[in-house]
Design an enzyme around this catalytic site. Sequence first.
Site, PDB file in Angstrom:
ATOM      1  N   HIS A 175      41.032  17.028  43.408  1.00 31.48           N
ATOM      2  CA  HIS A 175      42.248  16.754  42.640  1.00 31.48           C
ATOM      3  C   HIS A 175      41.835  16.479  41.199  1.00 31.48           C
ATOM      4  CE1 HIS A 175      44.773  16.465  46.276  1.00 31.48           C
ATOM      5  NE2 HIS A 175      43.657  16.016  46.833  1.00 31.48           N
ATOM      6  N   LEU A 176      42.184  17.403  40.316  1.00 32.06           N
ATOM      7  CA  LEU A 176      41.765  17.253  38.915  1.00 32.06           C
ATOM      8  C   LEU A 176      42.862  16.648  38.047  1.00 32.06           C
ATOM      9  CD1 LEU A 176      39.700  20.556  38.473  1.00 32.06           C
ATOM     10  CD2 LEU A 176      38.901  18.285  39.125  1.00 32.06           C
ATOM     11  N   ASN A 181      48.733  19.453  43.698  1.00 30.58           N
ATOM     12  CA  ASN A 181      49.686  18.321  43.668  1.00 30.58           C
ATOM     13  C   ASN A 181      49.628  17.560  42.348  1.00 30.58           C
ATOM     14  OD1 ASN A 181      47.204  17.090  44.235  1.00 30.58           O
ATOM     15  ND2 ASN A 181      48.107  15.477  45.483  1.00 30.58           N
ATOM     16  N   ASP A 230      48.885  20.139  50.060  1.00 31.80           N
ATOM     17  CA  ASP A 230      47.996  18.998  50.300  1.00 31.80           C
ATOM     18  C   ASP A 230      48.479  17.711  49.625  1.00 31.80           C
ATOM     19  OD1 ASP A 230      45.488  17.699  51.143  1.00 31.80           O
ATOM     20  OD2 ASP A 230      45.224  17.505  48.988  1.00 31.80           O
ATOM     21  N   ASP A 256      37.637  16.042  48.742  1.00 31.05           N
ATOM     22  CA  ASP A 256      38.950  15.420  48.532  1.00 31.05           C
ATOM     23  C   ASP A 256      38.867  14.398  47.394  1.00 31.05           C
ATOM     24  OD1 ASP A 256      41.646  14.955  48.707  1.00 31.05           O
ATOM     25  OD2 ASP A 256      41.576  13.876  50.599  1.00 31.05           O
TER      26      ASP A 256
END
Length: 432
Positions: free
Chosen positions: A67-68, A99, A157, A309
Amino acid sequence: MAERLLVRDAIAIDPERGRLGLRTAIVEEGRLRELVEGPGPSPRPGDERLDASGLLLLPGLIDLHCHLREPGEEGKETIATGGRAAAAGGFTAVVAMPNTRPPIDDGPLVDWVARRARETSPVRVHVAGAVSAGQAGEKLAELAAMRASGVVAFTDDGRPIMNAALMRRALEWGKLLGVPVVAHEEDAHLGGGAAHEGPVATRLGLRGSPSQAEEIMVRRDIALCELTGGRLHVAHVSAAGSVRALREAKARGVPVTAEATPHHFTLTEDAIDGYDTHAKMSPPLRALADRDAVREGLADGTLDAIATDHAPHGVADKQIEFERAQNGVVGLETALSLGLALCDAGVLDERRLVQLFTSGPARAFSLPGGSLAPGSPADLVLVDREAAWTVDPARFLSRGRNSPFAGMRLRGRVRATIVGGRVVHRGETHGG
Ligand code: DOR
Ligand code: ZN
């Protein structure tokens, strides 16, 4: 970039063939031309040389799940800071989850992220697109347009797709467009608690989610995978029953792949004791038997990849009551060492570990890299296998400090990360 890069005298580990012994990697025009025995050819003027004696040489690691936070939550991470953290952790390619704010659910947003990545990230960033518009779980997002813009997977996700008909259509579209659908598996009605349903949650007075909340959804999606022939990839497997279901499905030839995270193969529900929000994530840390089943799945090929993750959050997102704290842990800069700890514990051999970080993820999402074969992209990492260090989140290149591994003593340090023949990260050789 120099004409030619010689990475000399490394101990190469090929994911297919295992330890090769002393090799010199000859890199030209961004590609690995060949791996030759010993110190290799005498350098020519203009060559760049990297002395790798005593270091392991692996294909660059590939993270299928991070997740960036860009666009929209740049205070937590950006593509630039996440990319630097990835390089520091030995990753040469990552898959960015959609997301974000807004969620990546159409072609122009994918183009935007991809351009940002080209401009700011030292590592390759592949983009995953949302399954549903706004990740609201109601109607399909612009899947074909996103695929035309280069997404490598579709996923909602962060949330499960509770509507089985929507999941069916996503798998059908994924099949047509040639990409997997990545599933965050949790039955929202049975699950939804802040912790694993077990003795620790009970003692702490927290509402739990049972392992079966994951297993049931894994079984549903395996059934939909059989119905559609689409490719299913199960994200962050945390439960023994899920591993069992995946093992059976693979034995039947169902086109399913799966990943596990370092936190799920290292920690158990005990880590949340004292209401430690740094150990709060989705899916939650579970019982010892679940953790050990995940380890077994990694070893026997049921699970295809280790994925981080990586989920950076701000201090205020975590310094609050357990049930209100955000889910997630940062993982890019600790993943490899935690994987190596599985080798030290006798759970995995070295070659299997390298596969789980390289060829396994490459194959699951049909990505380039993950190989030391001549002609591959020169995405490489040099690792000091024995160097011991203590995890200090204040020193992470990530903006996130939310690690449950703070203070842990680990072994294995990245000394250099090379992307397309260019050295994008050099690790410290002392201290830690
Ligand atoms: O712990 C998690 N954090 N799990 C997810 O699925 C989402 C992620 C996030 O975005 O913070
Ligand atoms: Zn995630």
